[in-house]
Design a protein around this motif. Sequence first.
Motif, PDB file in Angstrom:
ATOM      1  N   GLU A  61      26.617  18.605   1.563  1.00 58.84           N
ATOM      2  CA  GLU A  61      25.224  18.140   1.512  1.00 58.84           C
ATOM      3  C   GLU A  61      24.351  19.276   1.003  1.00 58.84           C
ATOM      4  OE1 GLU A  61      23.219  15.250   2.205  1.00 58.84           O
ATOM      5  OE2 GLU A  61      21.804  16.741   1.421  1.00 58.84           O
ATOM      6  N   ARG A  62      23.541  18.983   0.012  1.00 55.55           N
ATOM      7  CA  ARG A  62      22.720  20.051  -0.581  1.00 55.55           C
ATOM      8  C   ARG A  62      21.526  20.430   0.297  1.00 55.55           C
ATOM      9  NH1 ARG A  62      19.505  17.689  -5.761  1.00 55.55           N
ATOM     10  NH2 ARG A  62      18.386  19.636  -5.497  1.00 55.55           N
ATOM     11  N   SER A  86      12.865   6.889   6.552  1.00 54.84           N
ATOM     12  CA  SER A  86      12.957   5.444   6.298  1.00 54.84           C
ATOM     13  C   SER A  86      12.092   4.654   7.278  1.00 54.84           C
ATOM     14  CB  SER A  86      14.413   4.989   6.385  1.00 54.84           C
ATOM     15  OG  SER A  86      14.883   5.159   7.692  1.00 54.84           O
ATOM     16  N   GLY A  87      11.639   3.517   6.795  1.00 49.86           N
ATOM     17  CA  GLY A  87      10.843   2.622   7.635  1.00 49.86           C
ATOM     18  C   GLY A  87       9.636   3.324   8.252  1.00 49.86           C
ATOM     19  N   ASN A  94      14.204   1.155   9.498  1.00 55.04           N
ATOM     20  CA  ASN A  94      14.616  -0.264   9.498  1.00 55.04           C
ATOM     21  C   ASN A  94      16.088  -0.256   9.076  1.00 55.04           C
ATOM     22  OD1 ASN A  94      13.716  -3.096   7.387  1.00 55.04           O
ATOM     23  ND2 ASN A  94      14.916  -2.987   9.249  1.00 55.04           N
ATOM     24  N   VAL A 147      26.356  20.310  -4.994  1.00 57.30           N
ATOM     25  CA  VAL A 147      27.539  20.112  -5.839  1.00 57.30           C
ATOM     26  C   VAL A 147      27.077  20.076  -7.289  1.00 57.30           C
ATOM     27  CG1 VAL A 147      29.413  18.533  -6.456  1.00 57.30           C
ATOM     28  CG2 VAL A 147      28.796  18.858  -4.053  1.00 57.30           C
ATOM     29  N   GLY A 207      23.230   9.046  -3.687  1.00 61.62           N
ATOM     30  CA  GLY A 207      21.992   8.270  -3.665  1.00 61.62           C
ATOM     31  C   GLY A 207      21.395   8.028  -5.036  1.00 61.62           C
ATOM     32  N   TYR A 238      12.101   9.731  -4.796  1.00 60.62           N
ATOM     33  CA  TYR A 238      11.842  10.656  -3.675  1.00 60.62           C
ATOM     34  C   TYR A 238      12.759  11.876  -3.819  1.00 60.62           C
ATOM     35  CZ  TYR A 238       8.701   7.543  -1.142  1.00 60.62           C
ATOM     36  OH  TYR A 238       7.625   6.779  -0.756  1.00 60.62           O
ATOM     37  N   GLY A 294      16.449  15.300  -2.012  1.00 60.70           N
ATOM     38  CA  GLY A 294      17.754  15.773  -2.502  1.00 60.70           C
ATOM     39  C   GLY A 294      18.357  14.866  -3.549  1.00 60.70           C
ATOM     40  N   THR A 295      17.712  13.729  -3.791  1.00 59.48           N
ATOM     41  CA  THR A 295      18.305  12.759  -4.708  1.00 59.48           C
ATOM     42  C   THR A 295      17.740  12.949  -6.123  1.00 59.48           C
ATOM     43  OG1 THR A 295      16.669  11.203  -3.852  1.00 59.48           O
ATOM     44  CG2 THR A 295      18.887  11.011  -2.993  1.00 59.48           C
ATOM     45  N   ASP A 311      22.362  13.873  -9.361  1.00 59.60           N
ATOM     46  CA  ASP A 311      23.531  14.720  -9.676  1.00 59.60           C
ATOM     47  C   ASP A 311      24.820  13.901  -9.719  1.00 59.60           C
ATOM     48  OD1 ASP A 311      21.693  16.699  -9.555  1.00 59.60           O
ATOM     49  OD2 ASP A 311      22.562  17.773  -7.852  1.00 59.60           O
ATOM     50  N   GLU A 342      11.077   3.060  -3.242  1.00 60.04           N
ATOM     51  CA  GLU A 342      11.890   3.329  -2.051  1.00 60.04           C
ATOM     52  C   GLU A 342      13.363   3.372  -2.425  1.00 60.04           C
ATOM     53  OE1 GLU A 342      11.204   1.254   1.558  1.00 60.04           O
ATOM     54  OE2 GLU A 342       9.103   1.815   1.596  1.00 60.04           O
ATOM     55  N   GLU A 349      23.467   4.043  -3.082  1.00 63.20           N
ATOM     56  CA  GLU A 349      22.411   3.741  -4.045  1.00 63.20           C
ATOM     57  C   GLU A 349      22.704   4.221  -5.468  1.00 63.20           C
ATOM     58  OE1 GLU A 349      18.438   4.550  -2.362  1.00 63.20           O
ATOM     59  OE2 GLU A 349      17.771   4.710  -4.452  1.00 63.20           O
ATOM     60  N   GLY A 364      15.776  -3.472   5.487  1.00 62.18           N
ATOM     61  CA  GLY A 364      16.974  -2.877   6.081  1.00 62.18           C
ATOM     62  C   GLY A 364      18.213  -3.126   5.232  1.00 62.18           C
ATOM     63  N   LEU A 406      19.785   0.307   3.453  1.00 64.33           N
ATOM     64  CA  LEU A 406      20.598   1.164   4.323  1.00 64.33           C
ATOM     65  C   LEU A 406      21.901   0.452   4.669  1.00 64.33           C
ATOM     66  CD1 LEU A 406      17.953   2.849   6.665  1.00 64.33           C
ATOM     67  CD2 LEU A 406      19.508   3.979   5.066  1.00 64.33           C
TER      68      LEU A 406
HETATM   69  C1  LIG Z   1      10.382   6.380   1.831  1.00 64.58           C
HETATM   70  C2  LIG Z   1      11.641   5.557   1.946  1.00 64.58           C
HETATM   71  C3  LIG Z   1      11.766   4.646   2.992  1.00 64.58           C
HETATM   72  C4  LIG Z   1      12.910   3.846   3.083  1.00 64.58           C
HETATM   73  N1  LIG Z   1      13.037   2.994   4.144  1.00 64.58           N
HETATM   74  C5  LIG Z   1      14.131   2.223   4.247  1.00 64.58           C
HETATM   75  C6  LIG Z   1      14.308   1.366   5.374  1.00 64.58           C
HETATM   76  O1  LIG Z   1      13.524   1.380   6.330  1.00 64.58           O
HETATM   77  N2  LIG Z   1      15.406   0.566   5.387  1.00 64.58           N
HETATM   78  C7  LIG Z   1      16.341   0.571   4.378  1.00 64.58           C
HETATM   79  O2  LIG Z   1      17.311  -0.184   4.442  1.00 64.58           O
HETATM   80  N3  LIG Z   1      16.227   1.417   3.335  1.00 64.58           N
HETATM   81  C8  LIG Z   1      15.153   2.237   3.255  1.00 64.58           C
HETATM   82  N4  LIG Z   1      15.035   3.111   2.201  1.00 64.58           N
HETATM   83  C9  LIG Z   1      16.136   3.172   1.212  1.00 64.58           C
HETATM   84  C10 LIG Z   1      17.356   3.916   1.804  1.00 64.58           C
HETATM   85  O3  LIG Z   1      16.909   5.067   2.474  1.00 64.58           O
HETATM   86  C11 LIG Z   1      18.352   4.283   0.723  1.00 64.58           C
HETATM   87  O4  LIG Z   1      18.660   3.168  -0.062  1.00 64.58           O
HETATM   88  C12 LIG Z   1      19.629   4.833   1.343  1.00 64.58           C
HETATM   89  O5  LIG Z   1      19.354   5.988   2.101  1.00 64.58           O
HETATM   90  C13 LIG Z   1      20.656   5.169   0.267  1.00 64.58           C
HETATM   91  O6  LIG Z   1      21.754   5.751   0.888  1.00 64.58           O
HETATM   92  P1  LIG Z   1      22.763   6.710   0.078  1.00 64.58           P
HETATM   93  O7  LIG Z   1      23.710   7.207   1.078  1.00 64.58           O
HETATM   94  O8  LIG Z   1      23.272   6.001  -1.097  1.00 64.58           O
HETATM   95  O9  LIG Z   1      21.853   7.878  -0.459  1.00 64.58           O
HETATM   96  P2  LIG Z   1      20.901   8.891   0.321  1.00 64.58           P
HETATM   97  O10 LIG Z   1      20.568   8.386   1.678  1.00 64.58           O
HETATM   98  O11 LIG Z   1      19.792   9.183  -0.594  1.00 64.58           O
HETATM   99  O12 LIG Z   1      21.826  10.168   0.526  1.00 64.58           O
HETATM  100  C14 LIG Z   1      22.270  10.931  -0.552  1.00 64.58           C
HETATM  101  C15 LIG Z   1      22.530  12.338  -0.066  1.00 64.58           C
HETATM  102  O13 LIG Z   1      23.207  13.057  -1.075  1.00 64.58           O
HETATM  103  C16 LIG Z   1      22.692  14.368  -1.108  1.00 64.58           C
HETATM  104  N5  LIG Z   1      22.934  14.926  -2.436  1.00 64.58           N
HETATM  105  C17 LIG Z   1      22.426  14.520  -3.617  1.00 64.58           C
HETATM  106  N6  LIG Z   1      22.892  15.269  -4.612  1.00 64.58           N
HETATM  107  C18 LIG Z   1      23.716  16.183  -4.067  1.00 64.58           C
HETATM  108  C19 LIG Z   1      24.503  17.247  -4.595  1.00 64.58           C
HETATM  109  N7  LIG Z   1      24.530  17.544  -5.892  1.00 64.58           N
HETATM  110  N8  LIG Z   1      25.242  17.993  -3.741  1.00 64.58           N
HETATM  111  C20 LIG Z   1      25.250  17.721  -2.413  1.00 64.58           C
HETATM  112  N9  LIG Z   1      24.498  16.732  -1.857  1.00 64.58           N
HETATM  113  C21 LIG Z   1      23.751  15.969  -2.676  1.00 64.58           C
HETATM  114  C22 LIG Z   1      21.219  14.189  -0.827  1.00 64.58           C
HETATM  115  O14 LIG Z   1      20.637  15.388  -0.373  1.00 64.58           O
HETATM  116  C23 LIG Z   1      21.227  13.085   0.219  1.00 64.58           C
HETATM  117  O15 LIG Z   1      21.284  13.603   1.532  1.00 64.58           O
HETATM  118  C24 LIG Z   1      13.938   3.943   2.101  1.00 64.58           C
HETATM  119  C25 LIG Z   1      13.809   4.883   1.080  1.00 64.58           C
HETATM  120  C26 LIG Z   1      12.685   5.684   0.998  1.00 64.58           C
HETATM  121  C27 LIG Z   1      12.578   6.698  -0.109  1.00 64.58           C
END
Ligand SMILES: Cc1cc2nc3c(=O)[nH]c(=O)nc-3n(C[C@H](O)[C@H](O)[C@H](O)COP(=O)(O)OP(=O)(O)OC[C@H]3O[C@@H](n4cnc5c(N)ncnc54)[C@H](O)[C@@H]3O)c2cc1C
Length: 425
Positions: A24-25, A36-37, A42, A128, A157, A161, A165-166, A169, A363, A392, A402, A405
Amino acid sequence: MAAALAARQSALCTGVHCSITLLERQRSSGSKIRISGGGKCNVTHRGTPAELLEKGFLRSKERRFLRHALYAFSNAHLLALLRSRGVECSERADGKIFPVSGDALSVVAAFEGLLRDAAVKQHFSGRVRSVERKGELFIVNTEAASFSGDAVIIATGGVSYSHTGTTGDGLRIARSFGHTLNRLSPALAPLYTIKSPPSSLCGLSLRSIGFIATGGGMRLERQGDLLFTHRGFSGPAVLSLSRDIADLSSQSGQVVHLFADLFPGQRVEELEAHLFQQGRKRGSQMVRKFLQSCPLAPQGGNFALAVHGTIPTALIPLLMQQSALEVDVTWSTLGREKRLSLLAVLKAFPLGIVREVPLEQGEVSAGGVALNEINPKRMESRIVPNLFLCGELLDYAGEIGGFNLQAAFSTGWMAGNNALYPAQE
Ligand SMILES: Cc1cc2nc3c(=O)[nH]c(=O)nc-3n(C[C@H](O)[C@H](O)[C@H](O)COP(=O)(O)OP(=O)(O)OC[C@H]3O[C@@H](n4cnc5c(N)ncnc54)[C@H](O)[C@@H]3O)c2cc1C
């Protein structure tokens, strides 16, 4: 996080000894969950997997792709997992599910605890940069170290936003392995208009109205709440339609006009009959007084019940102006032409022209790794065996509620669950 846990669980079930490493970066995991939420998280939505797919994913290709994952790791599985770490969740009337604590950090803490118990090695603050294939092994290079493994799961991800961290990459890494990246576009994003709404309307919310976008002969519509902001519009109806609007304006280069239908449940004729009746019954009433007490989006044609509140006072002068009505016009002095003009404005109040659907403010981001290159029953690349992709960064985007997530947890779980075992021929 979900992928790492699932990998450990499947290793335990089959007695396989393996080491699982999460890179995790950021300084800690779950940066998006934390915000989130509105900080309440949520976490998922009520219903069967089929209902979640129907309500949360409006594009059939994405629904078909996510189906296997949502059945394999459903909302019930997720809630049971959280409950196992003492995080109870509750449903709201609209079906959204939140931790009872009202604190997104409780969800992150639950995952952190589960990862510790599962002996997942975690490395933070290491971005990474690349992943290479050397024979049967993958070499994962961060800024400071290299790791090798039999399987790699990319779960980086989307691209909005970016301070969380997203920054896309994982998308670049997927491309380096030959994956197709579909155009990234905003989803669940606010809209900025060429002319900002009047400052007197900033912060104003219209509940349950019809939000309409038109351009290039297309008409898009959602019913829900709309919020006036200082740069344009937000709120559930706007967020939900933002992806389609972004597609319309960028793909076909169309000028997109926005409108609000204050009476989405009433056909034009019904509303006209109501206005006509009003004019006959209360000839001396000023039209603006009538508008002030008029319910927004009345349900079942019942104009006496203001379930969604009444038309906000701040909007009345604009409605009058748009309909070219004098401020003190009464029903008895309102001719048919003017009545029709008011009717047209009430059914399609012009909100302006879209200037931008900001990708960074969404979002979620739509687009990303093409779904047809991923095996939906394993979340494994169809191009590179033992390379898994989830969450994502794949080309899907869910509605608010929700669903995003849940999709990330479900696809992550599926990737982890399959990462230790080669696909059956
Ligand atoms: C403001 C906001 C509110 C939201 N609220 C909701 C909600 O209430 N309910 C809901 O269902 N969804 C919500 N979402 C959407 C939801 O958060 C995302 O769709 C979900 O987190 C995606 O999950 P993921 O694991 O694919 O990616 P992420 O949760 O984005 O995780 C990706 C991780 O990879 C890491 N990463 C990225 N690149 C690198 C790299 N090169 N090396 C190492 N680590 C890296 C990042 O730091 C991050 O921690 C919200 C989004 C935002 C921005």
